[in-house]
Design a protein around this motif. Sequence first.
Motif, PDB file in Angstrom:
ATOM      1  N   ARG A   1      79.233 -53.309  51.655  1.00 22.72           N
ATOM      2  CA  ARG A   1      78.010 -53.421  50.866  1.00 22.72           C
ATOM      3  C   ARG A   1      77.878 -52.254  49.893  1.00 22.72           C
ATOM      4  NH1 ARG A   1      71.689 -53.358  53.035  1.00 22.72           N
ATOM      5  NH2 ARG A   1      70.749 -53.750  50.979  1.00 22.72           N
ATOM      6  N   LEU A   2      78.114 -51.029  50.389  1.00 23.43           N
ATOM      7  CA  LEU A   2      78.029 -49.866  49.513  1.00 23.43           C
ATOM      8  C   LEU A   2      79.101 -49.923  48.435  1.00 23.43           C
ATOM      9  CD1 LEU A   2      76.919 -47.171  48.637  1.00 23.43           C
ATOM     10  CD2 LEU A   2      78.245 -46.071  50.458  1.00 23.43           C
ATOM     11  N   LEU A   3      80.298 -50.368  48.802  1.00 19.76           N
ATOM     12  CA  LEU A   3      81.363 -50.480  47.811  1.00 19.76           C
ATOM     13  C   LEU A   3      80.953 -51.438  46.695  1.00 19.76           C
ATOM     14  CD1 LEU A   3      84.343 -49.489  47.340  1.00 19.76           C
ATOM     15  CD2 LEU A   3      85.018 -51.748  48.150  1.00 19.76           C
ATOM     16  N   GLY A   4      80.336 -52.556  47.074  1.00 19.99           N
ATOM     17  CA  GLY A   4      79.865 -53.512  46.081  1.00 19.99           C
ATOM     18  C   GLY A   4      78.816 -52.908  45.170  1.00 19.99           C
ATOM     19  N   LYS A   5      77.928 -52.095  45.730  1.00 24.77           N
ATOM     20  CA  LYS A   5      76.888 -51.444  44.937  1.00 24.77           C
ATOM     21  C   LYS A   5      77.493 -50.422  43.970  1.00 24.77           C
ATOM     22  CE  LYS A   5      73.160 -53.424  46.561  1.00 24.77           C
ATOM     23  NZ  LYS A   5      72.296 -54.263  45.675  1.00 24.77           N
ATOM     24  N   ILE A   6      78.533 -49.717  44.444  1.00 29.53           N
ATOM     25  CA  ILE A   6      79.221 -48.755  43.576  1.00 29.53           C
ATOM     26  C   ILE A   6      79.863 -49.488  42.403  1.00 29.53           C
ATOM     27  CG2 ILE A   6      81.204 -47.198  43.446  1.00 29.53           C
ATOM     28  CD1 ILE A   6      80.545 -46.371  46.350  1.00 29.53           C
ATOM     29  N   ASP A   7      80.546 -50.587  42.695  1.00 28.04           N
ATOM     30  CA  ASP A   7      81.190 -51.388  41.659  1.00 28.04           C
ATOM     31  C   ASP A   7      80.155 -51.864  40.634  1.00 28.04           C
ATOM     32  OD1 ASP A   7      83.248 -52.799  40.356  1.00 28.04           O
ATOM     33  OD2 ASP A   7      82.877 -54.598  41.533  1.00 28.04           O
ATOM     34  N   GLU A   8      79.017 -52.342  41.125  1.00 30.34           N
ATOM     35  CA  GLU A   8      77.951 -52.825  40.248  1.00 30.34           C
ATOM     36  C   GLU A   8      77.371 -51.689  39.413  1.00 30.34           C
ATOM     37  OE1 GLU A   8      73.541 -54.908  40.760  1.00 30.34           O
ATOM     38  OE2 GLU A   8      75.027 -55.068  42.366  1.00 30.34           O
ATOM     39  N   ARG A   9      77.139 -50.557  40.056  1.00 30.25           N
ATOM     40  CA  ARG A   9      76.568 -49.386  39.379  1.00 30.25           C
ATOM     41  C   ARG A   9      77.469 -48.919  38.233  1.00 30.25           C
ATOM     42  NH1 ARG A   9      72.082 -45.825  38.804  1.00 30.25           N
ATOM     43  NH2 ARG A   9      72.903 -43.746  38.316  1.00 30.25           N
ATOM     44  N   LEU A  10      78.780 -48.986  38.448  1.00 26.79           N
ATOM     45  CA  LEU A  10      79.736 -48.510  37.444  1.00 26.79           C
ATOM     46  C   LEU A  10      80.041 -49.552  36.375  1.00 26.79           C
ATOM     47  CD1 LEU A  10      82.276 -46.694  39.813  1.00 26.79           C
ATOM     48  CD2 LEU A  10      80.503 -45.646  38.404  1.00 26.79           C
TER      49      LEU A  10
ATOM     50  N   ARG B   1      91.563 -50.958  45.978  1.00 24.87           N
ATOM     51  CA  ARG B   1      90.281 -51.160  45.287  1.00 24.87           C
ATOM     52  C   ARG B   1      89.260 -50.125  45.761  1.00 24.87           C
ATOM     53  NH1 ARG B   1      86.603 -54.535  42.884  1.00 24.87           N
ATOM     54  NH2 ARG B   1      84.624 -54.876  43.980  1.00 24.87           N
ATOM     55  N   ARG B   2      89.153 -49.941  47.062  1.00 23.26           N
ATOM     56  CA  ARG B   2      88.223 -48.960  47.619  1.00 23.26           C
ATOM     57  C   ARG B   2      88.520 -47.558  47.068  1.00 23.26           C
ATOM     58  NH1 ARG B   2      85.456 -48.997  52.382  1.00 23.26           N
ATOM     59  NH2 ARG B   2      84.733 -51.072  52.981  1.00 23.26           N
ATOM     60  N   HIS B   3      89.775 -47.170  47.160  1.00 22.09           N
ATOM     61  CA  HIS B   3      90.173 -45.822  46.754  1.00 22.09           C
ATOM     62  C   HIS B   3      89.845 -45.577  45.280  1.00 22.09           C
ATOM     63  CE1 HIS B   3      92.694 -42.155  47.082  1.00 22.09           C
ATOM     64  NE2 HIS B   3      92.931 -42.400  45.813  1.00 22.09           N
ATOM     65  N   ARG B   4      90.206 -46.497  44.436  1.00 20.54           N
ATOM     66  CA  ARG B   4      90.048 -46.274  42.990  1.00 20.54           C
ATOM     67  C   ARG B   4      88.603 -46.399  42.528  1.00 20.54           C
ATOM     68  NH1 ARG B   4      95.784 -49.282  41.282  1.00 20.54           N
ATOM     69  NH2 ARG B   4      97.066 -47.707  42.358  1.00 20.54           N
ATOM     70  N   LEU B   5      87.846 -47.256  43.165  1.00 18.12           N
ATOM     71  CA  LEU B   5      86.417 -47.309  42.842  1.00 18.12           C
ATOM     72  C   LEU B   5      85.723 -46.009  43.244  1.00 18.12           C
ATOM     73  CD1 LEU B   5      85.205 -50.939  43.705  1.00 18.12           C
ATOM     74  CD2 LEU B   5      85.002 -49.756  41.495  1.00 18.12           C
ATOM     75  N   ILE B   6      86.088 -45.475  44.387  1.00 14.75           N
ATOM     76  CA  ILE B   6      85.483 -44.223  44.857  1.00 14.75           C
ATOM     77  C   ILE B   6      85.863 -43.080  43.916  1.00 14.75           C
ATOM     78  CG2 ILE B   6      85.508 -42.498  46.692  1.00 14.75           C
ATOM     79  CD1 ILE B   6      85.815 -44.904  48.661  1.00 14.75           C
ATOM     80  N   GLU B   7      87.118 -43.009  43.496  1.00 12.00           N
ATOM     81  CA  GLU B   7      87.514 -41.976  42.548  1.00 12.00           C
ATOM     82  C   GLU B   7      86.699 -42.069  41.257  1.00 12.00           C
ATOM     83  OE1 GLU B   7      92.105 -40.754  43.491  1.00 12.00           O
ATOM     84  OE2 GLU B   7      91.757 -42.224  41.914  1.00 12.00           O
ATOM     85  N   THR B   8      86.538 -43.279  40.752  1.00 11.92           N
ATOM     86  CA  THR B   8      85.784 -43.486  39.518  1.00 11.92           C
ATOM     87  C   THR B   8      84.332 -43.087  39.699  1.00 11.92           C
ATOM     88  OG1 THR B   8      87.257 -45.348  39.044  1.00 11.92           O
ATOM     89  CG2 THR B   8      85.263 -45.188  37.715  1.00 11.92           C
ATOM     90  N   TRP B   9      83.766 -43.435  40.836  1.00 10.80           N
ATOM     91  CA  TRP B   9      82.381 -43.090  41.184  1.00 10.80           C
ATOM     92  C   TRP B   9      82.193 -41.578  41.242  1.00 10.80           C
ATOM     93  CZ3 TRP B   9      80.513 -42.534  46.738  1.00 10.80           C
ATOM     94  CH2 TRP B   9      79.115 -42.529  46.820  1.00 10.80           C
ATOM     95  N   LEU B  10      83.113 -40.870  41.865  1.00 11.61           N
ATOM     96  CA  LEU B  10      83.001 -39.420  41.990  1.00 11.61           C
ATOM     97  C   LEU B  10      83.032 -38.734  40.621  1.00 11.61           C
ATOM     98  CD1 LEU B  10      85.295 -38.799  45.099  1.00 11.61           C
ATOM     99  CD2 LEU B  10      82.793 -38.660  45.017  1.00 11.61           C
ATOM    100  N   VAL B  11      83.878 -39.220  39.727  1.00 10.80           N
ATOM    101  CA  VAL B  11      83.955 -38.645  38.385  1.00 10.80           C
ATOM    102  C   VAL B  11      82.717 -39.000  37.572  1.00 10.80           C
ATOM    103  CG1 VAL B  11      85.183 -38.757  36.182  1.00 10.80           C
ATOM    104  CG2 VAL B  11      86.470 -38.542  38.314  1.00 10.80           C
TER     105      VAL B  11
END
Length: 211
Positions: free
Chosen positions: A110-119, A76-86
Motif C-alpha cells: 500500500r505504501l509503495l503504491g502511494k509512493i508511486d502515485e506521489r511521484l 520496482r520496490r528498490h527503484r521507486l524507493i531510490e527515486t522517493w528518497l531523492v
Amino acid sequence: MASPAADDYLKTVYSHTEWQDEAITPSVLAAKLGVAPSSVTEMVKKLAASGLVSHVPYGAVRLTAAGEARALAMVRRHRLIETWLVSEFGYGWDEVHDEAEVLEHTISDRLLGKIDERLGHPRFDPHGDAIPDAGGHIDREAFVLLGAAPAAHEGRVLRVSDRDPVLLRVLDELGLAVGRTVRVEAGARVVLDGRSVELPAAAGDAVWLTA
C-alpha cells in the motif's frame, strides 16, 4: 519461498543480465552478494526447487518466468524507493542504494503504491534504471556501454551504475548526469557542454549511452 534473502538473490540474478547478455554463475553471484559459495549453492538449490530459477551443477543461474516476475517486483520496490528518497528527502544519487536495500523489504504494498502515485508514476530512477510498472513491464532504449562506444559516438546518458558512490560523486562534480548528451572522444574522454572532459577510467564500465 518468501524471504528477504531469496528476494535479494532473484534481484541480483535479474540485474546482472539487465545491461548485458552473459548469464550469472554461482561464483559471480557469491561475489555480488558478498556471501560464501557454499551459501549460494544451498540457496540456488532452494530457489530451483521452488521453481524460481533453473540451474545445472557448475552452470549459470537463470530466472524462470515466476522468478523473473518476483525479481521485477523487487526491482520496482528498490527503484521507486531510490527515486522517493531523492525527490522527497534530498538524498544524493550516491546515497540511496544502501537505504533502498533496507527499505525495500519493510514497506507495505500500500505504501509503495502511494509512493508511486506521489511521484507521478516515474519511469526511471535517479541512476537511469527503468522502473517496472505494477504489471512488471519495463521500457528500455537501445544502449551502448561508454567503454565500448566508438570515437565520435554521440548519445544521451541513459544510465550510471549505482555500485560505486565515490564514482557517482566524481561524475556529479564533472557535470555528467542521466539525460545529458555527450560525444565520445577516446576512452573515457568525452565532450560535455562543449568542453572536453576526462572521466575516471571506471566510468567506461559504469556509464551507458543511447545507441
